[in-house]
Design an enzyme around this catalytic site. Structure first.
Site, mmCIF file in Angstrom:
data_model
loop_
_atom_site.group_PDB
_atom_site.id
_atom_site.type_symbol
_atom_site.label_atom_id
_atom_site.label_comp_id
_atom_site.label_asym_id
_atom_site.label_seq_id
_atom_site.Cartn_x
_atom_site.Cartn_y
_atom_site.Cartn_z
ATOM 1 N N ARG A 45 53.689 37.914 30.197
ATOM 2 C CA ARG A 45 54.451 35.728 29.175
ATOM 3 C C ARG A 45 53.630 35.247 28.102
ATOM 4 O O ARG A 45 54.454 35.197 27.384
ATOM 5 C CB ARG A 45 54.425 35.247 30.473
ATOM 6 N N HIS A 179 41.487 52.808 43.222
ATOM 7 C CA HIS A 179 40.608 53.676 42.525
ATOM 8 C C HIS A 179 39.763 54.839 42.971
ATOM 9 O O HIS A 179 38.760 55.286 42.559
ATOM 10 C CB HIS A 179 39.819 52.776 40.839
ATOM 11 N N LYS A 183 37.073 58.833 41.465
ATOM 12 C CA LYS A 183 35.716 58.790 41.131
ATOM 13 C C LYS A 183 35.239 60.601 41.631
ATOM 14 O O LYS A 183 34.992 60.718 42.519
ATOM 15 C CB LYS A 183 34.806 57.889 41.907
ATOM 16 N N ASP A 236 39.901 43.286 51.267
ATOM 17 C CA ASP A 236 38.909 44.425 50.513
ATOM 18 C C ASP A 236 39.019 45.292 50.037
ATOM 19 O O ASP A 236 39.582 46.022 48.981
ATOM 20 C CB ASP A 236 38.445 43.051 49.570
ATOM 21 N N HIS A 241 38.859 51.619 50.400
ATOM 22 C CA HIS A 241 38.178 52.486 50.430
ATOM 23 C C HIS A 241 37.377 53.007 51.552
ATOM 24 O O HIS A 241 37.263 54.071 51.360
ATOM 25 C CB HIS A 241 37.612 51.126 49.132
ATOM 26 N N LYS A 331 29.361 41.554 49.655
ATOM 27 C CA LYS A 331 28.476 40.743 48.580
ATOM 28 C C LYS A 331 27.204 40.537 48.817
ATOM 29 O O LYS A 331 26.733 40.536 50.226
ATOM 30 C CB LYS A 331 30.126 40.008 48.154
ATOM 31 N N LYS A 336 23.608 47.435 44.222
ATOM 32 C CA LYS A 336 25.392 47.639 43.758
ATOM 33 C C LYS A 336 25.463 49.612 44.366
ATOM 34 O O LYS A 336 24.932 50.150 43.461
ATOM 35 C CB LYS A 336 25.848 47.897 42.998
HETATM 36 N N1 LIG Z 1 40.813 43.935 37.295
HETATM 37 C C1 LIG Z 1 40.666 44.391 37.756
HETATM 38 O O1 LIG Z 1 39.533 45.208 37.731
HETATM 39 C C2 LIG Z 1 41.245 44.761 39.467
HETATM 40 C C3 LIG Z 1 40.509 45.753 40.053
HETATM 41 C C4 LIG Z 1 41.558 46.548 41.063
HETATM 42 C C5 LIG Z 1 42.956 46.197 41.453
HETATM 43 N N2 LIG Z 1 43.388 45.280 40.898
HETATM 44 C C6 LIG Z 1 44.906 44.317 40.746
HETATM 45 O O2 LIG Z 1 45.484 44.706 39.518
HETATM 46 C C7 LIG Z 1 46.427 43.558 39.600
HETATM 47 C C8 LIG Z 1 46.261 42.525 38.521
HETATM 48 O O3 LIG Z 1 44.263 42.205 38.321
HETATM 49 P P1 LIG Z 1 43.845 42.115 36.924
HETATM 50 O O4 LIG Z 1 42.442 41.088 37.492
HETATM 51 O O5 LIG Z 1 44.687 42.408 35.775
HETATM 52 O O6 LIG Z 1 44.953 39.621 37.249
HETATM 53 P P2 LIG Z 1 44.683 39.059 36.264
HETATM 54 O O7 LIG Z 1 43.753 38.869 34.952
HETATM 55 O O8 LIG Z 1 44.923 37.605 36.840
HETATM 56 O O9 LIG Z 1 46.291 39.559 34.676
HETATM 57 C C9 LIG Z 1 47.703 39.222 35.748
HETATM 58 C C10 LIG Z 1 48.588 39.487 34.238
HETATM 59 O O10 LIG Z 1 50.055 39.339 34.986
HETATM 60 C C11 LIG Z 1 50.602 38.316 33.905
HETATM 61 N N3 LIG Z 1 51.393 37.406 34.783
HETATM 62 C C12 LIG Z 1 50.916 36.307 35.504
HETATM 63 N N4 LIG Z 1 52.510 36.839 35.737
HETATM 64 C C13 LIG Z 1 53.129 37.399 35.617
HETATM 65 C C14 LIG Z 1 54.948 36.885 34.708
HETATM 66 N N5 LIG Z 1 55.970 36.343 35.654
HETATM 67 N N6 LIG Z 1 55.303 37.589 34.200
HETATM 68 C C15 LIG Z 1 55.200 38.773 33.629
HETATM 69 N N7 LIG Z 1 53.499 38.290 33.718
HETATM 70 C C16 LIG Z 1 52.403 38.010 34.374
HETATM 71 C C17 LIG Z 1 49.247 37.373 33.678
HETATM 72 O O11 LIG Z 1 49.536 37.123 31.752
HETATM 73 P P3 LIG Z 1 50.403 36.482 30.994
HETATM 74 O O12 LIG Z 1 49.516 35.145 32.134
HETATM 75 O O13 LIG Z 1 50.723 36.446 29.699
HETATM 76 O O14 LIG Z 1 51.668 36.051 31.965
HETATM 77 C C18 LIG Z 1 48.732 38.519 33.471
HETATM 78 O O15 LIG Z 1 49.019 40.030 32.311
HETATM 79 C C19 LIG Z 1 46.041 42.536 40.892
HETATM 80 O O16 LIG Z 1 46.812 42.907 41.653
HETATM 81 C C20 LIG Z 1 44.657 43.032 41.331
HETATM 82 O O17 LIG Z 1 44.311 42.818 42.412
HETATM 83 C C21 LIG Z 1 42.749 44.249 39.633
#
Ligand SMILES: NC(=O)c1ccc[n+]([C@@H]2O[C@H](COP(=O)([O-])OP(=O)(O)OC[C@H]3O[C@@H](n4cnc5c(N)ncnc54)[C@H](OP(=O)(O)O)[C@@H]3O)[C@@H](O)[C@H]2O)c1
Length: 490
Positions: A45, A179, A183, A236, A241, A331, A336
């Site tokens: 957004r 992911h 690995k 989680d 995993h 945790k 780690k």
């Molecule tokens: N981060 C990691 O390393 C990791 C690892 C494994 C799994 N995951 C999974 O990957 C997913 C994303 O994780 P993240 O850490 O990247 O989360 P995040 O940093 O909170 O990012 C969420 C994204 O969704 C967008 N978003 C939220 N509401 C939206 C809407 N209505 N329309 C369009 N875009 C929207 C946000 O951008 P705007 O606010 O600009 O819209 C942001 O770009 C989650 O399901 C998480 O469990 C993440």
């Protein structure tokens, strides 16, 4: 002209995109592994120009990969990265997104990956609206969807998500990512088992006494309380995993290294896991919470969310009957570290004296997934010039020693490429994920009834979990191996 390949990332301004997906795509670009005419379109957004989006990604990719590594080819990579601001929870956004993708692709049949890097609450809408806008139809090319974990929060929600998904995408278009499977050591486990003959004859209940799998995090939950408080350690990491590692250790040999034959064998293992019962969870599992968890920002003062769990599973088949598989994760633990320990049986009759106070070390095969990817095999040797004194010795294989010049690949780099190639071997199939929830759900249910009125056992930060976890194994005459690979100097 080659067909265009477009990777549409929903959740483009988020952490996953900046720190994992774009660095992985950049690395693949530098290695010339992306198909010709590959474009990336980020959607979220926050209003942003293409230029602003690229600048932000340059900064996060430099953090991850190092400034000097990114500087070389970023100017060639950046023009293929685009941004479109849209709200994915609104159906009206989708025809506009389709138009934005079409403008990049031109009129030829195209290949597309939709990557859901979004909060899981947005998955259902996004999938439904992609379907309504006709964006799942291959249109002479192909359309695939990658879905991040968490995939559902229990069996019921996972089935709903799978049904919605299948109303729009065929299972062959769906790539559920874990992911961990990307690995190198995880894949090496398959090579170790299935490209060597020496392990298979002993890979069963006749020679293996038990198996331990540990996924330990040294850090606490950091700023992720919002997610963690609703998930807890079982959702989680156990459902995904840890059970994935268990399947790779316990599966039969597939006839081919091909997505469905491989996954058929993994599902057979999950099918053979004896389903835990919720009414006697304390018999086979332990939960815990690290000290100070309640003071973490965003955590409820009376939170019962487990940050640690240990669990015994049994596999009812000929290969594994009566061989317990102990799974453990937490945790704020001592290190780690992720590793699987295959504990072999001791010699049935020992002809050498074991000095008083010393214990006989029976063979162990340790597969370290992180931090130092590798494999150890322990075995007894004779100490020179010391009579028949025995000593535990190690055979080591470590990626960083053996392939010094080839850096260990990041999981996302490998998995994104597999999805582009259409190889789903390292992605989770519908039946696999549903069965995994079927195994974990009773444990969560059993404990949620019990912890409603009592706090969870606490463990000090930097430890290997609560004393109850040690007792779980002790009562069965065993003990945890704490970071086998961390203690061995080479
Ligand atoms: N981060 C990691 O390393 C990791 C690892 C494994 C799994 N995951 C999974 O990957 C997913 C994303 O994780 P993240 O850490 O990247 O989360 P995040 O940093 O909170 O990012 C969420 C994204 O969704 C967008 N978003 C939220 N509401 C939206 C809407 N209505 N329309 C369009 N875009 C929207 C946000 O951008 P705007 O606010 O600009 O819209 C942001 O770009 C989650 O399901 C998480 O469990 C993440």
């Amino acid at each position: 002209m080659d067909s265009a390949t477009t990777i549409v990332i929903f959740g483009a301004s988020g952490d996953l995109t900046s720190h994992k997906l774009i660095p992985a795509l950049y690395e693949n670009f530098v290695k010339k592994r992306l198909p010709p005419r590959t474009q990336i379109l980020g959607i979220s957004r926050t209003p942003m120009s293409d230029e602003a989006f690229r600048k932000r990604l340059l900064s996060s990719s430099s953090e991850v990969l190092g400034k000097e590594n990114v500087a070389s080819s970023w100017s060639e990579f950046a023009p293929s990265v685009h941004y479109y601001a849209a709200d994915v929870s609104k159906e009206a956004s989708y025809p506009l997104i389709e138009q934005a993708v079409r403008e990049l692709e031109g009129s030829n049949p195209s290949r597309r990956i939709y990557y859901l890097a979004l909060a899981p609450e947005l998955y259902l809408h996004t999938i439904e609206y992609l379907g309504k806008a006709g964006m799942a139809r291959p249109d002479g090319g192909w359309r695939r969807i990658i879905i991040e974990k968490p995939f559902g929060r229990d069996l019921t929600s996972t089935r709903v998500l799978n049904q919605k998904l299948h109303a729009v995408f065929d299972e062959s278009q769906v790539y559920r990512i874990d992911h961990y499977l990307g690995k190198e050591t995880i894949q090496n486990l398959l090579v170790l088992r299935f490209a060597n003959t020496i392990f298979e004859p002993v890979w069963n209940r006749n020679f293996i006494e038990h198996v331990q799998i540990t996924v330990a995090e040294a850090g606490g939950i950091g700023s992720r309380a919002g997610y963690y408080e609703t998930a807890g350690v079982l959702r989680d990491v156990f459902q995904n995993h840890l059970l994935q590692l268990l399947t790779l250790i316990a599966m039969e040999i597939p006839s081919r290294f091909e997505a469905n034959t491989l996954r058929d064998e993994k599902v057979k293992v999950l099918d053979a896991v004896r389903l835990p019962k919720s009414d006697d969870v304390e018999q086979y599992s332990v939960l815990g919470q690290y000290q100070g968890y309640h003071s973490e920002s965003g955590v409820a003062p009376d939170s019962r969310t487990p940050t640690f769990a240990a669990l015994r599973l049994n596999i009812d088949n000929w290969r594994w009957q009566d061989v317990p598989f102990y799974l453990r994760s937490g945790k704020a633990m001592a290190a780690k570290m992720s590793e699987a320990v295959i504990q072999f049986r001791c010699p049935p009759h020992m002809i050498f004296d074991v000095p008083r106070g010393e214990t006989l070390h029976c063979n162990q095969l340790v597969v370290t997934v992180q931090p130092d990817e590798g494999i150890h095999l322990t075995f007894m040797t004779k100490v020179p010039d010391a009579g028949m004194k025995l000593h535990e010795s190690n055979l080591y294989f470590h990626y960083r020693d053996s392939y010094e010049k080839i850096p260990v690949l990041d999981s996302y780099e490998r998995l994104l490429l597999d999805a582009i190639k259409g190889d789903a071997s390292l992605f989770i199939r519908q039946d696999e994920i549903e069965r995994a929830w079927q195994i974990i759900d009773p444990v969560i249910e059993g404990w949620s009834a019990r912890t409603a009125s009592s706090l969870l056992p606490q463990y000090p930060r930097g430890s290997w979990g609560p004393a109850e976890a040690d007792a779980l194994l002790k009562q069965e005459g065993r003990s945890w191996v704490n970071g086998a690979s961390l203690h061995h100097d080479r």
